[in-house]
Design a protein around this motif. Structure first.
Motif, PDB file in Angstrom:
ATOM      1  N   MET A   1      19.644  19.395   7.233  1.00 47.40           N
ATOM      2  CA  MET A   1      19.067  18.065   7.424  1.00 47.40           C
ATOM      3  C   MET A   1      19.260  17.597   8.860  1.00 47.40           C
ATOM      4  O   MET A   1      20.214  17.989   9.541  1.00 47.40           O
ATOM      5  CB  MET A   1      19.718  17.076   6.459  1.00 47.40           C
ATOM      6  N   GLN A   2      18.356  16.727   9.284  1.00 52.99           N
ATOM      7  CA  GLN A   2      18.392  16.232  10.649  1.00 52.99           C
ATOM      8  C   GLN A   2      19.652  15.428  10.931  1.00 52.99           C
ATOM      9  O   GLN A   2      20.112  15.365  12.068  1.00 52.99           O
ATOM     10  CB  GLN A   2      17.151  15.373  10.918  1.00 52.99           C
ATOM     11  N   GLN A   3      20.235  14.819   9.920  1.00 52.28           N
ATOM     12  CA  GLN A   3      21.420  14.008  10.130  1.00 52.28           C
ATOM     13  C   GLN A   3      22.621  14.833  10.566  1.00 52.28           C
ATOM     14  O   GLN A   3      23.597  14.303  11.089  1.00 52.28           O
ATOM     15  CB  GLN A   3      21.762  13.236   8.854  1.00 52.28           C
ATOM     16  N   HIS A   4      22.551  16.155  10.368  1.00 54.79           N
ATOM     17  CA  HIS A   4      23.638  17.036  10.790  1.00 54.79           C
ATOM     18  C   HIS A   4      23.385  17.656  12.159  1.00 54.79           C
ATOM     19  O   HIS A   4      24.166  18.499  12.603  1.00 54.79           O
ATOM     20  CB  HIS A   4      23.837  18.151   9.765  1.00 54.79           C
ATOM     21  N   ASP A   5      22.319  17.251  12.799  1.00 55.87           N
ATOM     22  CA  ASP A   5      21.953  17.822  14.094  1.00 55.87           C
ATOM     23  C   ASP A   5      22.958  17.398  15.162  1.00 55.87           C
ATOM     24  O   ASP A   5      23.166  16.203  15.384  1.00 55.87           O
ATOM     25  CB  ASP A   5      20.546  17.358  14.484  1.00 55.87           C
ATOM     26  N   LEU A   6      23.588  18.361  15.806  1.00 50.35           N
ATOM     27  CA  LEU A   6      24.561  18.081  16.855  1.00 50.35           C
ATOM     28  C   LEU A   6      24.027  18.368  18.246  1.00 50.35           C
ATOM     29  O   LEU A   6      24.688  18.058  19.239  1.00 50.35           O
ATOM     30  CB  LEU A   6      25.828  18.932  16.626  1.00 50.35           C
ATOM     31  N   LEU A   7      22.831  18.966  18.312  1.00 49.20           N
ATOM     32  CA  LEU A   7      22.332  19.445  19.602  1.00 49.20           C
ATOM     33  C   LEU A   7      21.022  18.779  20.025  1.00 49.20           C
ATOM     34  O   LEU A   7      20.312  19.295  20.878  1.00 49.20           O
ATOM     35  CB  LEU A   7      22.145  20.975  19.546  1.00 49.20           C
ATOM     36  N   ASP A   8      20.686  17.660  19.398  1.00 47.54           N
ATOM     37  CA  ASP A   8      19.484  16.892  19.754  1.00 47.54           C
ATOM     38  C   ASP A   8      18.214  17.720  19.636  1.00 47.54           C
ATOM     39  O   ASP A   8      17.326  17.654  20.495  1.00 47.54           O
ATOM     40  CB  ASP A   8      19.616  16.341  21.184  1.00 47.54           C
ATOM     41  N   ARG A   9      18.126  18.491  18.548  1.00 47.56           N
ATOM     42  CA  ARG A   9      16.922  19.295  18.340  1.00 47.56           C
ATOM     43  C   ARG A   9      16.025  18.722  17.247  1.00 47.56           C
ATOM     44  O   ARG A   9      14.984  19.296  16.931  1.00 47.56           O
ATOM     45  CB  ARG A   9      17.320  20.730  17.967  1.00 47.56           C
ATOM     46  N   ALA A  10      16.444  17.611  16.662  1.00 44.67           N
ATOM     47  CA  ALA A  10      15.648  17.013  15.592  1.00 44.67           C
ATOM     48  C   ALA A  10      14.274  16.606  16.097  1.00 44.67           C
ATOM     49  O   ALA A  10      13.261  16.739  15.394  1.00 44.67           O
ATOM     50  CB  ALA A  10      16.386  15.807  15.012  1.00 44.67           C
ATOM     51  N   GLY A  11      14.219  16.111  17.328  1.00 44.56           N
ATOM     52  CA  GLY A  11      12.931  15.714  17.899  1.00 44.56           C
ATOM     53  C   GLY A  11      11.975  16.888  18.012  1.00 44.56           C
ATOM     54  O   GLY A  11      10.781  16.776  17.698  1.00 44.56           O
ATOM     55  N   PHE A  12      12.491  18.027  18.455  1.00 45.53           N
ATOM     56  CA  PHE A  12      11.667  19.237  18.555  1.00 45.53           C
ATOM     57  C   PHE A  12      11.159  19.645  17.174  1.00 45.53           C
ATOM     58  O   PHE A  12       9.983  19.982  16.999  1.00 45.53           O
ATOM     59  CB  PHE A  12      12.514  20.357  19.169  1.00 45.53           C
ATOM     60  N   ALA A  13      12.035  19.582  16.173  1.00 49.75           N
ATOM     61  CA  ALA A  13      11.648  19.958  14.811  1.00 49.75           C
ATOM     62  C   ALA A  13      10.594  19.005  14.253  1.00 49.75           C
ATOM     63  O   ALA A  13       9.653  19.433  13.562  1.00 49.75           O
ATOM     64  CB  ALA A  13      12.885  19.974  13.916  1.00 49.75           C
ATOM     65  N   GLN A  14      10.720  17.720  14.542  1.00 48.40           N
ATOM     66  CA  GLN A  14       9.737  16.746  14.054  1.00 48.40           C
ATOM     67  C   GLN A  14       8.358  16.992  14.656  1.00 48.40           C
ATOM     68  O   GLN A  14       7.333  16.943  13.957  1.00 48.40           O
ATOM     69  CB  GLN A  14      10.215  15.331  14.390  1.00 48.40           C
ATOM     70  N   ARG A  15       8.333  17.259  15.943  1.00 47.35           N
ATOM     71  CA  ARG A  15       7.035  17.520  16.586  1.00 47.35           C
ATOM     72  C   ARG A  15       6.411  18.804  16.060  1.00 47.35           C
ATOM     73  O   ARG A  15       5.184  18.900  15.907  1.00 47.35           O
ATOM     74  CB  ARG A  15       7.218  17.577  18.110  1.00 47.35           C
ATOM     75  N   LEU A  16       7.231  19.801  15.777  1.00 50.86           N
ATOM     76  CA  LEU A  16       6.723  21.039  15.202  1.00 50.86           C
ATOM     77  C   LEU A  16       6.118  20.771  13.826  1.00 50.86           C
ATOM     78  O   LEU A  16       5.038  21.280  13.492  1.00 50.86           O
ATOM     79  CB  LEU A  16       7.858  22.064  15.104  1.00 50.86           C
ATOM     80  N   ALA A  17       6.798  19.941  13.032  1.00 50.90           N
ATOM     81  CA  ALA A  17       6.292  19.607  11.699  1.00 50.90           C
ATOM     82  C   ALA A  17       4.956  18.862  11.781  1.00 50.90           C
ATOM     83  O   ALA A  17       4.021  19.127  11.007  1.00 50.90           O
ATOM     84  CB  ALA A  17       7.325  18.767  10.954  1.00 50.90           C
ATOM     85  N   LEU A  18       4.830  17.926  12.703  1.00 52.34           N
ATOM     86  CA  LEU A  18       3.580  17.174  12.849  1.00 52.34           C
ATOM     87  C   LEU A  18       2.442  18.081  13.286  1.00 52.34           C
ATOM     88  O   LEU A  18       1.288  17.938  12.825  1.00 52.34           O
ATOM     89  CB  LEU A  18       3.780  16.045  13.861  1.00 52.34           C
ATOM     90  N   ALA A  19       2.733  19.034  14.162  1.00 51.88           N
ATOM     91  CA  ALA A  19       1.692  19.966  14.605  1.00 51.88           C
ATOM     92  C   ALA A  19       1.202  20.824  13.439  1.00 51.88           C
ATOM     93  O   ALA A  19       0.004  21.093  13.301  1.00 51.88           O
ATOM     94  CB  ALA A  19       2.240  20.852  15.724  1.00 51.88           C
ATOM     95  N   ILE A  20       2.129  21.248  12.581  1.00 48.98           N
ATOM     96  CA  ILE A  20       1.749  22.071  11.426  1.00 48.98           C
ATOM     97  C   ILE A  20       0.904  21.263  10.443  1.00 48.98           C
ATOM     98  O   ILE A  20      -0.133  21.725   9.949  1.00 48.98           O
ATOM     99  CB  ILE A  20       3.019  22.615  10.738  1.00 48.98           C
ATOM    100  N   SER A  21       1.331  20.025  10.162  1.00 53.15           N
ATOM    101  CA  SER A  21       0.620  19.211   9.166  1.00 53.15           C
ATOM    102  C   SER A  21      -0.775  18.806   9.636  1.00 53.15           C
ATOM    103  O   SER A  21      -1.654  18.504   8.829  1.00 53.15           O
ATOM    104  CB  SER A  21       1.444  17.962   8.838  1.00 53.15           C
ATOM    105  N   SER A  22      -0.985  18.794  10.945  1.00 53.86           N
ATOM    106  CA  SER A  22      -2.309  18.400  11.462  1.00 53.86           C
ATOM    107  C   SER A  22      -3.293  19.563  11.509  1.00 53.86           C
ATOM    108  O   SER A  22      -4.465  19.367  11.856  1.00 53.86           O
ATOM    109  CB  SER A  22      -2.151  17.804  12.865  1.00 53.86           C
TER     110      SER A  22
END
Length: 757
Positions: free
Chosen positions: A16-37
């Motif tokens: 889960m993003q709440q366990h992210d320690l390396l500030d990569r949640a933003g990268f993962a979110q943008r990847l998810a939006l690109a896939i869904s579009s």
């Protein structure tokens, strides 16, 4: 978590993003939006590449979490590493997709898509299944043309034909009945499957693909197929998997997300007969790399883990040297940590080993050295395992070793060997770490040597560079023969309370007392100056109760007490203040043994024109107090004085410091008034000389004529011998008398004693 709990840090990817320690949640979110579009277009192949442990799966998990939150895609996770064969890989791939499509509240469209996917999979894999079954029975069926014909019928495929031809084959080849019976059963079973497949085969493969394309195009959100752990596949499995992806890149609303370590996959494809880099370029349309981890982020995670360990290890906290840690980490440890997996692996085992070596009241090791050695144990295990073999060299404690060029070359050779054992990526860091941990070798690498006081600090801080504590880092316990830090710190705490201090010290064997006292040298700076008088009183009393035996290589316990006292006195800058401390302490308690040796060392230094510990006036005052106590002891109970183990030394001191230069001899003449007292007097003068030869060691008892003459007089001794010759003596008395006779009869021989213990 309580102090007795021990939890290992896992290196599993976060979910889960709440366990992210390396500030990569933003990268993962943008990847998810690109896939869904990605809608109403041909399939898209995305790769996410990174090294082992770089966080690929964690980013994937966070992206899937985001997709679930926005309901942006239907996700199928497929791990091809779980499937061994190429045919199973293809079947499992489509079977898993069809199963996921209709898993949760499927619409009619989902059910239809799943059905068509299964039909598609059957058509793709039917030929491979027949060939596989045929190959299994080929050794049995090759001898029969009739069976070959039967197999041909199977290929054409009706159940009636299969049954007829199989029965005929069995009749014709009766000698093979058991084997052909099994073959017939297989053929019958397979024929039923093929009958069903024949119904699906009414559509060509192209027609099934068209139907599949139509169903996928009608979907409102893309189908995301995630393929993880591709870098774990064999070369043939890699080839099959990528061919599978390549063959189905024209389906609409399908997105492939491939996770792998790029160089590993390229090498695998190369072994399979492809140009790895070029092949991937043709398949992958959108390549991503895992975002780099900043050194600051990774160090913050590591620091958090180490802080958590230290929070549960109070003993390690107490003497944690922050400056030494910064130096060790920056110069040696930092390169070992490239990703979070490295941090988690390291932290897990470090916590375990800290628990083993934390001690009872104080740590038995240096926390920084333990942290550094754990780096080698985890990341360069062969180096760590080989270090104990070179203990004497690393701690600069080899017998008879000299700091010369041959030894310098030898040390460099050993260090090079230890570095060679480390993985190639860690060789430079391993070399630096070894040099930081072992300042004992700085004379080789930095042309730097350290004084005795610095070496004592290393010892009291339990540095791995010290021979006395080196073993515990590798045995992961305090060896039985070692002096535990908890004992040393307990003695340091009791140093102002003479009774408990001397009781604890005297409870140990004589040889161990000397070692304990030597180890206490490193704690002298922690003895409280504001209670200096109490410290000196304790040390004076300790000298009277500890052992007196010494050897060629070790000081006696009482000599170590004197050395400890001198170190403490030197913390006071004023010589007169030092003298007064000893004088005051001696006035209120025992301490003849320590004062006797302190006086001897002070006068010896003055004879060599060297500086002592006490001022001249204070030294004379202390000598007077010592003589006063000595005379009182000698006159109060002559029998007890004669039986004192230090009787000989005290008589010499009465001669040396007393009136007329012969006060000790005059005491002997007055008080040795019987044969019993003479024999007791002679007994105190017996020394044992050790003679070494090829056959071993011979111990020889003897009495020095010089001692007899100085402390009683040769003539007086001869008179007592004459009296004793006329009576009957015990065996022990006869032996003592014989030694006196030998000294009187052969004075030259008795004066050749070399060293007595």
């Amino acid at each position: 978590m309580t102090n007795d709990d021990l939890q290992f840090a896992h290196d599993r990817p976060i979910a889960m993003q709440q366990h992210d320690l390396l500030d990569r949640a933003g990268f993962a979110q943008r990847l998810a939006l690109a896939i869904s579009s990605w809608k109403n277009q041909e399939s898209l192949v995305i790769s996410l590449t990174g090294s082992w442990g770089s966080g690929k799966s964690s980013i994937k998990n966070m992206a899937l979490e985001q997709l679930a939150a926005i309901q942006g895609s239907q996700v199928i996770e497929f791990n091809p590493w779980q499937w061994a064969g190429q045919d199973k890989l293809s079947s499992a791939f489509f079977e898993e997709i069809s199963r996921v499509v209709q898993r949760k509240n499927p619409t009619e469209a989902d059910k239809q898509l799943a059905k068509v996917l299964r039909r598609y999979e059957h058509r793709l894999n039917a030929g491979a299944a027949v060939l596989s079954g045929t190959a299994k029975w080929a050794p049995i069926l090759l001898g029969s043309a009739l069976v070959t014909t039967a197999l041909g019928s199977v290929a054409e495929g009706t159940a009636a034909q299969v049954t007829i031809w199989t029965v005929s084959a069995v009749s014709w080849l009766g000698s093979l009945a058991p084997w052909l019976k099994q073959a017939a059963e297989w053929c019958t079973k397979r024929s039923k499957n093929l009958d069903q497949e024949a119904k699906d085969s009414e559509l060509t493969l192209s027609q099934i693909r068209a139907e599949l394309q139509k169903l996928l195009s009608a979907r409102q959100k893309p189908l995301l197929i995630v393929l993880d752990d591709l870098d774990r596949l064999s070369a043939e499995q890699l080839k099959a998997m990528f061919q599978l992806v390549k063959a189905h890149m024209d389906f609409a609303n399908v997105v492939f997300l491939l996770l792998f370590q790029r160089d590993t996959v390229e090498q695998g494809l190369q072994r399979a007969g492809f140009d790895g880099a070029d092949y991937l370029e043709k398949i992958i349309q959108v390549p991503f790399s895992v975002p780099a981890i900043s050194s600051g982020q990774l160090e913050a995670v590591l620091s958090g883990k180490l802080d958590a360990i230290l929070a549960n290890e109070q003993q390690l906290q107490q003497r944690f040297d922050k400056a030494y840690w910064d130096q060790m980490f920056q110069r040696g440890m930092r390169p070992f940590f490239g990703n979070l997996r490295h941090v988690y692996r390291y932290a897990s085992t470090l916590a375990f080993h800290c628990r083993l070596l934390r001690g009872t009241e104080v740590a038995e090791v240096n926390a920084v050295d333990l942290f550094a050695l754990e780096c080698l144990r985890v990341f360069a295990p062969e180096t760590y395992a080989d270090m104990p073999r070179h203990k004497a060299l690393l701690t600069n404690n080899e017998p008879f070793a000299r700091q010369d060029e041959p030894q310098r070359a030898r040390i460099n050779q050993v260090i090079n060997h230890l570095v060679f054992l480390a993985p190639s990526t860690h060789k430079p860091a391993t070399r630096q770490l070894l040099q930081e941990m072992f300042p004992t070798l700085d004379w080789v690498f930095k042309n730097t040597e350290y004084d005795r006081q610095t070496q004592l600090r290393w010892l009291i801080n339990s540095r791995v560079c010290c021979d006395d504590v080196f073993d515990r880092y590798f045995e992961l316990s305090v060896p039985e023969q070692d002096v535990p830090n908890s004992l040393l710190h307990e003695l340091a705490r009791r140093i102002v309370d003479s009774g408990p201090f001397t009781t604890l010290l005297a409870s140990h064997e004589e040889d161990r007392q000397a070692e304990i006292l030597q180890r206490l040298f490193g704690l002298v700076d922690e003895f409280p100056l504001e209670l200096s008088l109490a410290v000196v009183q304790t040390l004076l009393q300790a000298g009277d109760v500890v052992g007196r035996r010494m050897s060629f290589t070790n000081w006696s316990p009482r000599q170590q007490v004197v050395r400890l006292l001198r170190l403490f006195l030197l913390r006071h800058d004023d010589e007169a203040a030092r003298s007064q401390l000893v004088i005051e302490a001696f006035a209120v308690g025992p301490g003849l043994v320590v004062v006797e040796q302190l006086l001897a060392s002070e006068y010896a230094l003055r004879r060599k024109a060297d500086f002592g510990c006490l001022d001249d006036a204070g030294l004379e005052q202390l000598k007077s107090a010592y003589l006063c106590n000595l005379r009182e002891l000698a006159e109060r109970d002559p029998e007890a004085f004669l039986a004192n183990p230090d009787f000989e030394s005290y008589l010499y001191d009465l001669n040396r410091y007393g009136e007329g230069g012969d006060e000790g001899r005059r005491w002997s003449e007055r008080h040795i008034t019987s044969t019993t007292r003479f024999l007791q007097f002679a007994q105190t003068l017996v020394n044992t000389r050790s003679r070494y030869s090829g056959d071993g060691v011979t111990h020889i008892d003897e009495i020095s004529l010089h001692s007899l003459d100085e402390l009683l007089g040769k003539e007086c001794c001869a008179d007592w011998v004459a009296r004793l010759d006329t009576g009957e003596l015990s065996a022990d008395a006869s032996q003592i008398l014989g030694l006196v006779k030998e000294a009187l009869a052969h004075p030259a021989r008795s004066e050749t004693a070399e060293w007595n213990d």
